[in-house]
Design an enzyme around this catalytic site. Structure first.
Site, short mmCIF file in Angstrom:
data_model
loop_
_atom_site.label_atom_id
_atom_site.label_comp_id
_atom_site.label_asym_id
_atom_site.label_seq_id
_atom_site.Cartn_x
_atom_site.Cartn_y
_atom_site.Cartn_z
N HIS A 23 44.40 44.69 43.57
CA HIS A 23 43.56 45.20 42.48
C HIS A 23 43.98 46.60 42.03
O HIS A 23 43.55 47.06 40.97
CB HIS A 23 42.07 45.14 42.85
CG HIS A 23 41.58 46.20 43.78
ND1 HIS A 23 41.37 45.99 45.12
CD2 HIS A 23 41.25 47.50 43.57
CE1 HIS A 23 40.91 47.10 45.68
NE2 HIS A 23 40.83 48.04 44.76
N ASP A 32 44.10 40.12 48.24
CA ASP A 32 44.06 41.46 47.66
C ASP A 32 45.18 42.34 48.20
O ASP A 32 45.00 43.54 48.42
CB ASP A 32 42.69 42.13 47.87
CG ASP A 32 42.48 43.32 46.94
OD1 ASP A 32 43.21 43.42 45.92
OD2 ASP A 32 41.62 44.17 47.23
N GLY A 83 39.83 55.17 44.85
CA GLY A 83 41.18 55.75 44.98
C GLY A 83 41.74 55.60 46.38
O GLY A 83 42.94 55.69 46.59
N ASN A 84 40.84 55.36 47.36
CA ASN A 84 41.31 55.07 48.72
C ASN A 84 41.91 53.67 48.82
O ASN A 84 42.61 53.35 49.78
CB ASN A 84 40.17 55.15 49.74
CG ASN A 84 39.96 56.53 50.33
OD1 ASN A 84 38.91 57.12 50.15
ND2 ASN A 84 40.95 57.04 51.02
N SER A 85 41.61 52.81 47.85
CA SER A 85 42.08 51.43 47.90
C SER A 85 43.59 51.38 48.09
O SER A 85 44.34 52.03 47.37
CB SER A 85 41.73 50.69 46.61
OG SER A 85 40.36 50.45 46.52
N GLY A 145 45.83 22.64 43.58
CA GLY A 145 46.57 22.50 42.33
C GLY A 145 45.66 22.28 41.13
O GLY A 145 45.93 21.44 40.27
N VAL A 146 44.55 23.05 41.11
CA VAL A 146 43.63 22.96 39.98
C VAL A 146 43.17 24.36 39.60
O VAL A 146 43.24 25.29 40.40
CB VAL A 146 42.36 22.12 40.31
CG1 VAL A 146 42.71 20.67 40.57
CG2 VAL A 146 41.61 22.72 41.50
#
Length: 323
Positions: A64, A94, A167-169, A230-231
């Protein structure tokens, strides 16, 4: 000090000294279309953190932080800045990997997130608010395997009370030996719906999970061994015309296991392997337990008729499969 040295534990100051050079600041810019009078585009900026995982410039961060970025800039602990290349991203975990063209970088010592315990010292290093690079906060491991849903994905995360801010992400969660045990990806703050104040809830992706994904991204550019139907799926949250609320297939990918099994767009999935499901999150949780080549039996409703369809799960069909 005698106790510390016998256990291999370090002070927070020593952990910071050892680990900080492996943590980087990330600034991303993305071009977005505006809705102003002339429909002009504008550039939005975001910031996060990352951790160097190899001396030749591979950096792990959150999906993200860097997804949809046109330009990614990385600033090292010593202030040197580089443009970074996106190697691969994975929205389900993520995790993303970027790379700078540099050698001799200080890579983090990779720890073992399976060996951590509640009450262990936890040190977070990152770039809170996008402007305070190299910030160190400390606390403890509050839980080792907390199931949290983020962006409809069910994740098993490490919980810590070390201070985490925007911002730590993508930054590092380190142990008391200075080893990387998690990649910070979320915080809960503010107030609950009942008005209770939330503080001291931070979450990190266990490094054993994160590195498995990162190594696959480096090797293949995507996660190559995840079992998929696969959808494309869509949650319908309330009844609409002839469609009841629930989990619907919106598109079937040609050549996928779902295609071979005869699933169709507008099929509503009501159970998987006998367990009721009514949302993407619930189905995703069951799929996470499966491997490529396994089967899953979906109970679906089509034209008001209920039926069971058994699907053989395949690896992701690159750039198309979402589940």
């Amino acid at each position: 000090r005698a106790f510390c040295s016998s256990s291999g534990a370090m002070s927070v100051q020593e952990v910071a000294s050892k680990a900080s050079p492996s943590v980087v600041e990330i600034v991303v810019s993305a071009t977005e279309s505006g809705y102003g009078m002339f429909g002009q585009s504008y550039t939005s900026e975001g910031a996060g953190s990352g951790v160097i995982i190899s001396s030749d410039g591979y950096i792990i961060t959150n999906n993200h932080v860097v997804e949809d970025a046109d330009k990614i800039s990385v600033t090292l602990y010593d202030g040197t800045s580089y443009d970074a290349e996106l190697i691969g991203t994975d929205s389900k975990s993520d995790i993303a990997v970027i790379k700078v063209n540099a050698d001799g970088l200080t890579a983090a010592v990779i720890g073992d997130s399976d060996s951590i315990q509640v009450g262990d010292t936890a040190v977070v290093i990152g770039n809170p608010l996008g402007t305070l690079g190299g910030t160190v906060t400390d606390g403890i491991i509050s839980a080792t395997d907390r199931e949290i849903t983020i962006n409809n994905e069910s994740m098993n995360l490490i919980q810590t009370n070390a201070a985490i801010n925007s911002g730590n992400s993508g930054g590092g969660l380190f142990s008391d030996t200075g080893s990387l045990i998690g990649i910070v990806n979320a915080k809960d703050s503010g107030t609950t719906s009942s008005g209770a104040t939330i503080e001291g809830l931070g979450f990190a992706i266990p490094i054993n999970d994160a590195m498995t994904v990162a190594q696959d991204l480096i090797a293949n550019g995507y996660v190559s061994d995840r079992a998929t139907l696969g959808v494309y799926l869509q949650d319908v949250t309330s009844d609409y015309q002839d469609y009841k609320a629930g989990l619907y297939i919106s598109e079937v990918i040609t050549g996928s296991g779902a295609d071979e099994a005869g699933l169709q767009a507008y099929d509503r999935i009501i159970a998987a392997d006998g367990t009721e499901v009514s949302s993407y999150t619930e189905l995703s949780k069951i799929l996470k337990t499966k491997s490529v080549g396994d089967t899953i039996t979906l109970t679906i409703v089509r034209d008001s008729k209920q039926m069971d369809v058994t699907v053989t799960l395949t690896a992701a069909i690159q750039d198309t499969s979402k589940s």
